[in-house]
Design a protein around this motif. Structure first.
Motif, PDB file in Angstrom:
ATOM      1  N   TYR A   1       0.843  -1.193   0.000  1.00 43.20           N
ATOM      2  CA  TYR A   1       0.000   0.000   0.000  1.00 43.20           C
ATOM      3  C   TYR A   1       0.870   1.231   0.000  1.00 43.20           C
ATOM      4  O   TYR A   1       1.948   1.261   0.606  1.00 43.20           O
ATOM      5  N   LYS A   2       0.374   2.244  -0.688  1.00 44.72           N
ATOM      6  CA  LYS A   2       1.150   3.458  -0.877  1.00 44.72           C
ATOM      7  C   LYS A   2       0.198   4.632  -0.835  1.00 44.72           C
ATOM      8  O   LYS A   2      -0.944   4.530  -1.297  1.00 44.72           O
ATOM      9  N   GLY A   3       0.659   5.726  -0.290  1.00 47.73           N
ATOM     10  CA  GLY A   3      -0.181   6.925  -0.210  1.00 47.73           C
ATOM     11  C   GLY A   3       0.109   7.659   1.078  1.00 47.73           C
ATOM     12  O   GLY A   3       0.780   7.141   1.968  1.00 47.73           O
ATOM     13  N   TRP A   4      -0.436   8.864   1.159  1.00 44.77           N
ATOM     14  CA  TRP A   4      -0.050   9.727   2.277  1.00 44.77           C
ATOM     15  C   TRP A   4      -0.597   9.247   3.613  1.00 44.77           C
ATOM     16  O   TRP A   4      -0.120   9.683   4.647  1.00 44.77           O
ATOM     17  N   THR A   5      -1.582   8.321   3.612  1.00 48.19           N
ATOM     18  CA  THR A   5      -2.055   7.766   4.887  1.00 48.19           C
ATOM     19  C   THR A   5      -1.748   6.267   4.988  1.00 48.19           C
ATOM     20  O   THR A   5      -2.243   5.596   5.896  1.00 48.19           O
ATOM     21  N   ALA A   6      -0.979   5.743   4.045  1.00 49.16           N
ATOM     22  CA  ALA A   6      -0.840   4.272   3.929  1.00 49.16           C
ATOM     23  C   ALA A   6      -0.353   3.623   5.227  1.00 49.16           C
ATOM     24  O   ALA A   6      -0.913   2.614   5.672  1.00 49.16           O
ATOM     25  N   LEU A   7       0.669   4.193   5.843  1.00 47.02           N
ATOM     26  CA  LEU A   7       1.217   3.537   7.038  1.00 47.02           C
ATOM     27  C   LEU A   7       0.210   3.577   8.180  1.00 47.02           C
ATOM     28  O   LEU A   7       0.008   2.566   8.879  1.00 47.02           O
ATOM     29  N   ASP A   8      -0.433   4.712   8.354  1.00 47.30           N
ATOM     30  CA  ASP A   8      -1.426   4.813   9.431  1.00 47.30           C
ATOM     31  C   ASP A   8      -2.590   3.864   9.183  1.00 47.30           C
ATOM     32  O   ASP A   8      -3.079   3.210  10.093  1.00 47.30           O
ATOM     33  N   TRP A   9      -3.013   3.811   7.947  1.00 44.17           N
ATOM     34  CA  TRP A   9      -4.140   2.925   7.653  1.00 44.17           C
ATOM     35  C   TRP A   9      -3.756   1.469   7.930  1.00 44.17           C
ATOM     36  O   TRP A   9      -4.535   0.724   8.531  1.00 44.17           O
ATOM     37  N   LEU A  10      -2.554   1.096   7.523  1.00 40.97           N
ATOM     38  CA  LEU A  10      -2.119  -0.280   7.769  1.00 40.97           C
ATOM     39  C   LEU A  10      -2.008  -0.556   9.269  1.00 40.97           C
ATOM     40  O   LEU A  10      -2.427  -1.618   9.751  1.00 40.97           O
ATOM     41  N   ARG A  11      -1.469   0.397   9.987  1.00 40.31           N
ATOM     42  CA  ARG A  11      -1.381   0.210  11.440  1.00 40.31           C
ATOM     43  C   ARG A  11      -2.771   0.005  12.021  1.00 40.31           C
ATOM     44  O   ARG A  11      -2.972  -0.852  12.891  1.00 40.31           O
ATOM     45  N   GLY A  12      -3.729   0.746  11.503  1.00 33.45           N
ATOM     46  CA  GLY A  12      -5.119   0.595  11.936  1.00 33.45           C
ATOM     47  C   GLY A  12      -5.674  -0.794  11.632  1.00 33.45           C
ATOM     48  O   GLY A  12      -6.613  -1.257  12.281  1.00 33.45           O
ATOM     49  N   GLN A  13      -5.074  -1.434  10.655  1.00 33.84           N
ATOM     50  CA  GLN A  13      -5.491  -2.807  10.319  1.00 33.84           C
ATOM     51  C   GLN A  13      -4.687  -3.830  11.122  1.00 33.84           C
ATOM     52  O   GLN A  13      -4.742  -5.028  10.839  1.00 33.84           O
ATOM     53  N   GLY A  14      -3.931  -3.364  12.071  1.00 36.13           N
ATOM     54  CA  GLY A  14      -3.171  -4.278  12.922  1.00 36.13           C
ATOM     55  C   GLY A  14      -1.832  -4.689  12.347  1.00 36.13           C
ATOM     56  O   GLY A  14      -1.254  -5.705  12.745  1.00 36.13           O
ATOM     57  N   VAL A  15      -1.319  -3.920  11.406  1.00 38.54           N
ATOM     58  CA  VAL A  15      -0.026  -4.253  10.812  1.00 38.54           C
ATOM     59  C   VAL A  15       1.078  -3.547  11.605  1.00 38.54           C
ATOM     60  O   VAL A  15       0.969  -2.356  11.894  1.00 38.54           O
ATOM     61  N   ALA A  16       2.105  -4.300  11.975  1.00 43.33           N
ATOM     62  CA  ALA A  16       3.244  -3.707  12.683  1.00 43.33           C
ATOM     63  C   ALA A  16       4.229  -3.179  11.648  1.00 43.33           C
ATOM     64  O   ALA A  16       4.624  -3.903  10.729  1.00 43.33           O
ATOM     65  N   ILE A  17       4.608  -1.922  11.776  1.00 41.66           N
ATOM     66  CA  ILE A  17       5.488  -1.287  10.791  1.00 41.66           C
ATOM     67  C   ILE A  17       6.693  -0.701  11.506  1.00 41.66           C
ATOM     68  O   ILE A  17       6.546   0.004  12.507  1.00 41.66           O
TER      69      ILE A  17
END
Lengths: 970, 97, 238
Positions: C64-80
Motif C-alpha cells: 500500500y502506498k499513499g499519504w495515509t498508507a502507514l497509518d491505515w495499515l497500522r489501523g489494520q493491525g499491521v506492525a510497521i
C-alpha cells in the motif's frame, strides 16, 4: 640454458620443480613456474625484448617491475603485454612488437641513423607539404610507429566487476603498506590491502638494507604472516589501484575483474619509481636500475649479467653491488656520482670486497655490441660540473650497467585526489605538501626512505586512516624526524652527449636535445613541452621521464624546479583494457508476457527502449509483404497487437482529476467514470513530452497510459510536480503489472464476445472511448474502446502474469474470423493512415502543442497546466511551423524518407517525420513540418529526397483514411 | 563515484540519482512574460551553494540537496516536503484575458 | 500434486527457465511454483547452503502506498518498523517499510498471508482514503537468494554494502541491481544467509540470467522452493 639461475634463497617467486616451456619469437625456452616472461628469458640469456617506438632500437629489461614500455610484447591476439609482469604458461606463444623482420634483425632500425630527420614535434611540421602529402606519409608512419597489433576478430573475453567495501584501503603492500594495514586493523578497521605484485613485501623482497642481506627478509617474515592471519585484512595481490575518484572510490583491477572499491579512508603507500641515469646509449639492453638487478636476483634467481659497472649516488647502489657480488657477478667498477665518499656500512663492505670505487664520476657512455644488441663496455668519466664530464675516461668491459641515482614518488592516486607535491632542492625530490581529506601517505611516496622510518610512517598512516574511518584509536604513533630522504636523489643525473642517444624518455625515444629543442621552440611550460615533445605520453606515462625532463626544463628556462612544477597525473595509473572497463556490460531487457508467443509465431523482434517488440511476423524476405498483409487483416477482419509495453500509471485520490488537469493539457475534472480521454503532456516550455489515455475507473481513480519510452519520464515528472503542489493524489507506476493487447478490426467485437461474457459489448452499452472492467476467459481485464489504428478496437489490459493465457484465449476466439497478430510496422502504417502522431517520431525536442496541430487537446479554460504559459507566449510571438499531412504531387515519384527536408527557395522550412505507402489508399502518405504559410490544405511544397532531387507534395488534411472516423465507432 | 546521502535510503552512489535542476520559486500566474521566461528558461549558474532537485530512481523519490557548485561538496539533503509544506492552489484568474 | 505451468492462467515470469531446469511444479495461489528442480530436494538444500537462487514469484505479496498508507495499515493491525526495515508479523508475513508513505507485505513461504487476506478485504478506495494498493504480484518478480556466498555474489551486481555485519536481517535496500531498480531484503533462512530480490517482472528473465552468471564462480545454481522452505525450517542462530 639455465646456467644463470642462482640457488635459493634467491628466486623466492619461482618453483624450480616446475619447469615450463614457452615460445618467444619462434624459439622455445624453458623457465620455472613463477617466472615472468622477461625473467625466464633473462635466465636464458635473452636480454632484448622489444624495439623502440621511433628508432627501432633494441630494448631490454629496465625496471623488471612492469613499469616501462621496453617489455611490451604480443601474445596471440593480446597486444602490449608487459613481459616483466605476465607469468609464463606452458605453450605460450609470444612475439615481439613493432618489428620488421626479426627482433634481432629489424630492417626499420635504419631509422636509428636517420634520427636527425625525425626532430621533436615532427608530427606537427613534417609531411604536411605539399598539400595532401600526409595521406601518403600517414600510412607509413602508422605502420612504423604502432605498438602491438589489434586483432579485430579477437574473441570476446569474459570480464566482470565487483563492488568492495572497507573502512581503510591501503594501496601498496611494501613495508609501509604492511605496517599501515596492521595498524588500521588493530584499531578495528576493516582493511583491504592492494598490492600490484604477486608477493607482499615490496622492497623487503629484493632491496639490501644491511651488509649481511638479512634485514629485508627478516622484516618481511615478521610483518607478512601477521597480515595474512588478520581477519580484518583482505589482501589483493596482482591488483592495481588504478585511480582515485570522489569519496574514496577506487577501481582495483585484478586480472579480468575490476573491483569498485569504496573505502572510508585511504592510505597511499605506493612507494616510488627508481629514476634513470642519463648518458649516451643508456637505453641499451643491459642497462638497468639497481632495483631491477636486485629483483632479477632475489625474486627470480636470475644472474643479471657476468660483469657489471654500477653507477650510484646513494646507498642502494652499494646494496645492489653487494647483491651482484653475492650472485657471482664480477663488479668491475663503482662510479659514485657524489663528490665525497658515501659513508655507511654498505659502501664500506663493497670497498672491503675489493671493488674499485671512483668518486665523483659517472658512466658517461655505454659502448654497444654490434647491432646495439647489448653492452660491450662502459665509459666512466669524472664529473666536472652540472651535467658535464671530463674528456678522459676509463673504459670497463661489461655486459651490465646498473644505475642508482634516486627516486620519484609514485604519487598518481594522490594527484588524482588533489594532493600536491613540491620539489625540495635539498633532497632533490618532489615532496608531498598537501593531502586531500581522508587520505594518508606513508613510506617513500611520503619521503620516508630509512626502513625503520618507513615502517613507523606506515603505522602512523594506518592509525590516521582508521581514525578518519571512524574507528576508535589509541594514542598517535610517533615517527622519527630523520626519515632518510637526504642523500638518496642525485640532483643532476643527466649527462648529455654530443652525439646524443642520451635518452630522457624511453617510450618515445626522446633525447636530451629533443627536450631542449621543444623549449627552444617556445614550449617552455612543462605542460606544453610534454605535449609538443610527447615526453611522458607513452605507455609508462612519465614514470622515468617526468623528473629529468622537469629538471631540464627548469635549467633551460632559468627557473627552479619548484617554480617549473610538474605535469598532472590522471587516471588510470596502469594501462587498462576496454574489456575491464566494459565488464559484464549489463543491458537490461524487458519482455512482455506474450514474448514467447511472438517468437513461436515467427515474429522479428525489435528493441523499443529496454523492451522487445514484434516488428512484423514472418521471415525477413517477406518483410514488406507481411506488413502489408497484417495491415490488411486489421482493415478487413481482425488483428491483435501486443501493447504491454505501454506505460500504465494508477493515479488515485480525491485530487486525481485536479492533478491530471495540471499535468496534462486536456480537461479531466468532469470526465465521467467509465470513460476514456486523450492525454497530452507538455513541459514547462510547451513542448510535447508524452501522450496517452486517461481511463476514469472511480471518482478517485484514473488509469493513465503513457508511451513505451516515455512512462519513466512521465512518472518522474508527475512526482516532481506533486512534490511541490502537495495534492491528495498517489501515483503508482504499474507498467509492468499490466500486459495489454489491442484487438482491432471490424470483427473485433465478435472475437471479444466469444470470450467475454460479463461485459455488454454492444455499441450502445460500450461506445467508443468507454472503459469497462470485466473478465476474458477467466482473466480479469480493463477494456478500453479506443482506436489508434482507426478500426473498431478494444485495448485490453490484464495482469502480466496472465498475459499468455489472455493471448491464447483471444487467438483461439479469433481463429474463425481470420485473426492475425500484427507488429509495430503495420501499426505505424495504420495510424499514419489515420493521421495520429507518434511522440518522438512526429515530434522532436522543440515541438510545441500548437505547431503539432494538437490545439484540440488543449483546454484553455483551466487556470493552469504545465506548459500553458509557454504556449500562450509562443502563440503570441507567432508559431513558426506546422505539422501537416501530405501526399505526393506525382504519385509515381519515389517516396521521401523520414527527415527529408522541405525546401522553399533554397531555404529549409521543415522536414518529413513519417512516410509510408498506404495499400488501402493506393498512394504514399506522410506527415511533415512546413512553414505556417504552407500549412493550408492543398498547398504545394517541395521535398528534397535522395541525391538532391526535388519532388512535389501537397498538404492533405488527415485523416487520410476514413476521415469521418465511422469505422472506429462501429 | 560521488556519494549522495538520500534522506530515505542513506548514502548512495550518485549514479542512482537524476539531477533535477535548481529549486526555483514558481512565479505568480499573472507575472510578466519576461518573469516567466526568467523562471522557465534562464539558469542562474550560481557559483556557490545552490538548492537542487535530485531524484532517487529506485525509490522514485524527489529530494533537495544543498550543494556547493564550486567545490562540488554536498552540504545537506532533505525531503522536498521541508521546503514545500502546503498545498498549492491555482485559482481561476479573476478577469478573463 | 505436480502441475504444468501452462495449464493455469497465472504463470511465473520465469516458468520457461524453470521448466528447462527440470522443475517439478505445484500449484500455489493459482500459479505453478517450482518445488524442486532436476537435482532434487536434498541436493538443492545442500547447494543453497552455499549459493542458491529460487523463484518465489507465485507467492503472496502486496503493498500500500499513499499519504495515509502507514497509518491505515497500522489501523489494520499491521506492525510497521523504521524506513527500509522489515518486521515479521504474527502470521509469518513480513512487512517492509519502503518510505514514509509505503509498505510492502510479503507472505509466507507456503504461499499464504492471513494478514494480506485481512487487509485486502478491509480496503476500499474511499474507506482507506490516502492508502492505495500497489500491484506487487504483477509488477514484480520475487526471487530468493540463499547461501553463504550470497553477499559476495550480489556485490558483483549491486553497489550497496550488503555484507551481513553491515546489513542486518530484515534490512531493505532499494537500489540498482545489474542496472535495474530493485528491492533487496536481507532474509536469513534459519542459519543460512539469505536475501529476497523484488524487481520489475518484465525483466525477470534478464535478472534470472544475470544472477546465474554472477553465481557461476561460486558454484551457485537455481533451486526449487522446497530447498528454501527446508533451510527456513532449520534452527537459526541463537
Amino acid at each position: 640454458m639455465m646456467a644463470s639461475r642462482l640457488p635459493a634463497p634467491a628466486g623466492v617467486l619461482i618453483d624450480r620443480s616446475k619447469p615450463i616451456t614457452f615460445n618467444f619469437c619462434g624459439q622455445d625456452y624453458t623457465g620455472f613456474q613463477g617466472d615472468t616472461i622477461a625473467s625466464a628469458l633473462a635466465a636464458n640469456g635473452v636480454g632484448m625484448l622489444s624495439r623502440s617506438f621511433k628508432y627501432h632500437r633494441p630494448r631490454g629489461l629496465m625496471t623488471a617491475a612492469g613499469q616501462d614500455a621496453n617489455t611490451l610484447v604480443q601474445i596471440g591476439d593480446e597486444p602490449n603485454v608487459l613481459a616483466d609482469l605476465r607469468a609464463i604458461e606452458a605453450g605460450l606463444a609470444i612475439t615481439a612488437q613493432n618489428v620488421f623482420g626479426s627482433l634481432a634483425n629489424d630492417y626499420a632500425n635504419v631509422l636509428d641513423g636517420l634520427g636527425r630527420f625525425l626532430p621533436v614535434g615532427f608530427y606537427y611540421k613534417t609531411f604536411f607539404r605539399p598539400k595532401g602529402a600526409w595521406r601518403y606519409w600517414e600510412k607509413l608512419i602508422r605502420a612504423l610507429a604502432g605498438l602491438g597489433k589489434v586483432d579485430v576478430g579477437a574473441h570476446h573475453g569474459y570480464y566482470d566487476k565487483q563492488y568492495l567495501f572497507c573502512d581503510v584501503a591501503v594501496v601498496g603492500g611494501g613495508a609501509a603498506g604492511l605496517a599501515a594495514a596492521q595498524a588500521a586493523a588493530a584499531a578495528g578497521a576493516d582493511v583491504i590491502l592492494i598490492e600490484e605484485n604477486v608477493r607482499l613485501g615490496g622492497a623487503l623482497n629484493y632491496a639490501r638494507f644491511d651488509v649481511e642481506g638479512r634485514r629485508g627478509r627478516g622484516l618481511r617474515a615478521d610483518l607478512v604472516p601477521r597480515i595474512e592471519a588478520d581477519q580484518n585484512i583482505r589482501v589483493l595481490t596482482g591488483a592495481f589501484a588504478n585511480g582515485w575518484f570522489a569519496d574514496h572510490w577506487i577501481p582495483v583491477i585484478q586480472g579480468n575483474r575490476m573491483y569498485k572499491l569504496r573505502a572510508g579512508a585511504v592510505v597511499i603507500a605506493s612507494g616510488s619509481y627508481e629514476q634513470p641515469l642519463v648518458f649516451r646509449n643508456n637505453d641499451l639492453p643491459g642497462v638497468m636500475f639497481s632495483s631491477a638487478a636486485q629483483r632479477l636476483i632475489k625474486l627470480y634467481g636470475v644472474k643479471p649479467g657476468t660483469r657489471a659497472v654500477v653507477a650510484t649516488a646513494n646507498a642502494d647502489g652499494y646494496g645492489a653491488a653487494l647483491d651482484l657480488l653475492d650472485a657471482g657477478v664480477d663488479v668491475a667498477c663503482i662510479a659514485d656520482l657524489r663528490p665525497q665518499r658515501g659513508d655507511g656500512p654498505l659502501a664500506d663492505a663493497v670497498r672491503d670486497r675489493g671493488v674499485p670505487i671512483v668518486q665523483g664520476a659517472t658512466v658517461s657512455e655505454a659502448i654497444p655490441q654490434k647491432g646495439n644488441l647489448g653492452i660491450e663496455a662502459a665509459r666512466v668519466a669524472k664529473i666536472t660540473g652540472q651535467g658535464t664530464t671530463a674528456d678522459v675516461d676509463d673504459r670497463f668491459g661489461c655486459d651490465l650497467i646498473v644505475t642508482a641515482v634516486g627516486y620519484n614518488p609514485t604519487a598518481n592516486l594522490i594527484h588524482h585526489a588533489g594532493g600536491t607535491f613540491v620539489y625540495n632542492d635539498d633532497t632533490a625530490m618532489f615532496e608531498l605538501t598537501a593531502l586531500p581529506q581522508g587520505m594518508q601517505a606513508a613510506g617513500s611516496v611520503n619521503g620516508s626512505f630509512d626502513i625503520d622510518a618507513v615502517i613507523e610512517d606506515g603505522g602512523k598512516g594506518g592509525w590516521s586512516a582508521a581514525r578518519n574511518a571512524g574507528c576508535k584509536v589509541g594514542p598517535m604513533p610517533t615517527v622519527r624526524n630523520d626519515r632518510g630522504a637526504f642523500g638518496v636523489n642525485h640532483p643532476w643525473p643527466i649527462f648529455p652527449h654530443p652525439k646524443g642517444r642520451d635518452f630522457i624518455d624511453f617510450d618515445e625515444d626522446l633525447q636530451v636535445h629533443d627536450i631542449l629543442d621543444a623549449i627552444a621552440e617556445g614550449y617552455d611550460d612543462v605542460e606544453l613541452m610534454k605535449r609538443f615533445s610527447t615526453c611522458g605520453m607513452g605507455p609508462s606515462q612519465g614514470r622515468h621521464s617526468s623528473l629529468n625532463s622537469v629538471r631540464l626544463t627548469a635549467r633551460a628556462t632559468g627557473r627552479s624546479v619548484t617554480d617549473t612544477g610538474t605535469t598532472t597525473s590522471r587516471p588510470p595509473y596502469a594501462a587498462e583494457t576496454f574489456g575491464v572497463l566494459a565488464g559484464r556490460s549489463f543491458e537490461p531487457e524487458r519482455k512482455t508476457a506474450m514474448h514467447h508467443r511472438h517468437l513461436e509465431l515467427g515474429a522479428r523482434m525489435m528493441p523499443a527502449g529496454q523492451w522487445w517488440r514484434p516488428e512484423y511476423y514472418g521471415p525477413p524476405e517477406r518483410r514488406s509483404l507481411s506488413i502489408r498483409e497484417e495491415a490488411a487483416v486489421v482493415r478487413e477482419a481482425v488483428g491483435i497487437i501486443d501493447v504491454s509495453t505501454l506505460g500504465g500509471l494508477e493515479v488515485c485520490g480525491p485530487d486525481a482529476a485536479e492533478f491530471l488537469n495540471r499535468v496534462y493539457t486536456f480537461a479531466y475534472a468532469k470526465q465521467p467514470v467509465g470513460r476514456a480521454r486523450y492525454l497530452l503532456m507538455t513541459d514547462q516550455h510547451g513542448v510535447i513530452i508524452d501522450d496517452g489515455v486517461a481511463c476514469r475507473l472511480h471518482d478517485h481513480h484514473f488509469y493513465v497510459t503513457a508511451t513505451t519510452s516515455g512512462v519513466g519520464g512521465v512518472y518522474q515528472h508527475m512526482l516532481f510536480w506533486n512534490a511541490q503542489w502537495r495534492l491528495q493524489v498517489n501515483i503508482t507506476n504499474a507498467t509492468a503489472s499490466w500486459c495489454g493487447v489491442n484487438l482491432a478490426g471490424p470483427k473485433a467485437r465478435d472475437v471479444l464476445a466469444a470470450v467475454c461474457t460479463d461485459v455488454d459489448l454492444s455499441s450502445a452499452a460500450f461506445p467508443y472511448m468507454a472503459v469497462r472492467e470485466g473478465t476474458i476467459a477467466g482473466v480479469p481485464a480493463r477494456i478500453i474502446r479506443i482506436g489508434f489504428v482507426g478500426e473498431l478496437g478494444y485495448e485490453i489490459h490484464a495482469p502480466a502474469s496472465q498475459g499468455e493465457a489472455l493471448w491464447d484465449a483471444l487467438m483461439v476466439a479469433g481463429e474463425p474470423h481470420g485473426i492475425r497478430p500484427f507488429g509495430i510496422e503495420a501499426q505505424r502504417l495504420l495510424r499514419l493512415e489515420k493521421g495520429h502522431i507518434i511522440i518522438g517520431q512526429d515530434t522532436d525536442g522543440l515541438t510545441n502543442a500548437i505547431e503539432a496541430e494538437m490545439a484540440w487537446a488543449i483546454s484553455r479554460n483551466k487556470p493552469y497546466f504545465v506548459g500553458k504559459r509557454a504556449l500562450a507566449i509562443q502563440e503570441k510571438n507567432g508559431i513558426k511551423r506546422k505539422l501537416v499531412g501530405f501526399t505526393l504531387g506525382n504519385p509515381a515519384d519515389p517516396a521521401p524518407k523520414e527527415s527529408h527536408l522541405v525546401i522553399r527557395d533554397g531555404e529549409i522550412t521543415g522536414r518529413t517525420t513519417s512516410v509510408n505507402y498506404s495499400y488501402a489508399l493506393g498512394r504514399t502518405i506522410g506527415l511533415a513540418y512546413v512553414a505556417t504559410d504552407q500549412a493550408e490544405p492543398g498547398t504545394a511544397f517541395q521535398i528534397r529526397i535522395e541525391k538532391g532531387r526535388m519532388i512535389d507534395a501537397v498538404v492533405t488534411k488527415p485523416p487520410f483514411y476514413d476521415p469521418d472516423g465511422r469505422r472506429q465507432e462501429l | 563515484m560521488k556519494i549522495l546521502n538520500c534522506p530515505l535510503n542513506g548514502p548512495r552512489n550518485i549514479s542512482e540519482f537524476v539531477w533535477g535542476g535548481e529549486v526555483k520559486e514558481h512565479p505568480a500566474l499573472d507575472c510578466t512574460d519576461e518573469q516567466w521566461v526568467d523562471y522557465a528558461v534562464l539558469e542562474n549558474n550560481t557559483a556557490g551553494v545552490v538548492r537542487e532537485w535530485w531524484y532517487h530512481v529506485p525509490t522514485a523519490y524527489w529530494i533537495i540537496a544543498e550543494r556547493n557548485t564550486v567545490t562540488d561538496e554536498i552540504i545537506r539533503t532533505y525531503p522536498a516536503r521541508e521546503l514545500f509544506k502546503d498545498r498549492v492552489e491555482f485559482p481561476a484568474p479573476a478577469v478573463k484575458p | 500434486m505436480a502441475v504444468q505451468p501452462a495449464t493455469l492462467n497465472r504463470r511465473s515470469f520465469v516458468y520457461r527457465e524453470l521448466a528447462a531446469l527440470g522443475a517439478t511444479f505445484r500449484e500455489v495461489n493459482g500459479c505453478a511454483v517450482a518445488a524442486t528442480l532436476a537435482a532434487g530436494r536434498a541436493a538443492e538444500i545442500a547447494a543453497a547452503r552455499d549459493l542458491g537462487l529460487a523463484d518465489l514469484s507465485g507467492l503472496r505479496r502486496g503493498g500500500y502506498k499513499g499519504w495515509t498508507a502507514l497509518d491505515w495499515l497500522r489501523g489494520q493491525g499491521v506492525a510497521i518498523g523504521e524506513n527500509n526495515m522489515t518486521l515479521k508479523q504474527g502470521d509469518g508475513s513480513r512487512v517492509a517499510r519502503l518510505a514514509d508513505s509505503e509498505a510492502m507485505i510479503l507472505g509466507d513461504l507456503a504461499g499464504g498471508s492471513a494478514l494480506l487476506d485481512r487487509v485486502e478485504a478491509g480496503w476500499s478506495i474511499t474507506g482507506a482514503l490516502g492508502a492505495y494498493p500497489v500491484p506487487r504480484p504483477e509488477t514484480n518478480f520475487w526471487f530468493a537468494i540463499a547461501g553463504r556466498h550470497s553477499d559476495t555474489m550480489l556485490a558483483k551486481i549491486c553497489g550497496v554494502d550488503l555484507r551481513p555485519h553491515r546489513f542486518p536481517d530484515g534490512a531493505v535496500a532499494q537500489t540498482s541491481v545489474a542496472r535495474m531498480s530493485a528491492i533487496i531484503i536481507r532474509h536469513d533462512l534459519g542459519a543460512t544467509l539469505g536475501y529476497d530480490m523484488i524487481a520489475d517482472s518484465a525483466a525477470a528473465s534478464y535478472m534470472w540470467t544475470s544472477l546465474q552468471d554472477a553465481m557461476d564462480e561460486f558454484g551457485g545454481r537455481p533451486v526449487g522452493l522446497d530447498a528454501i522452505v527446508a533451510l527456513a525450517a532449520e534452527t537459526g542462530p541463537a
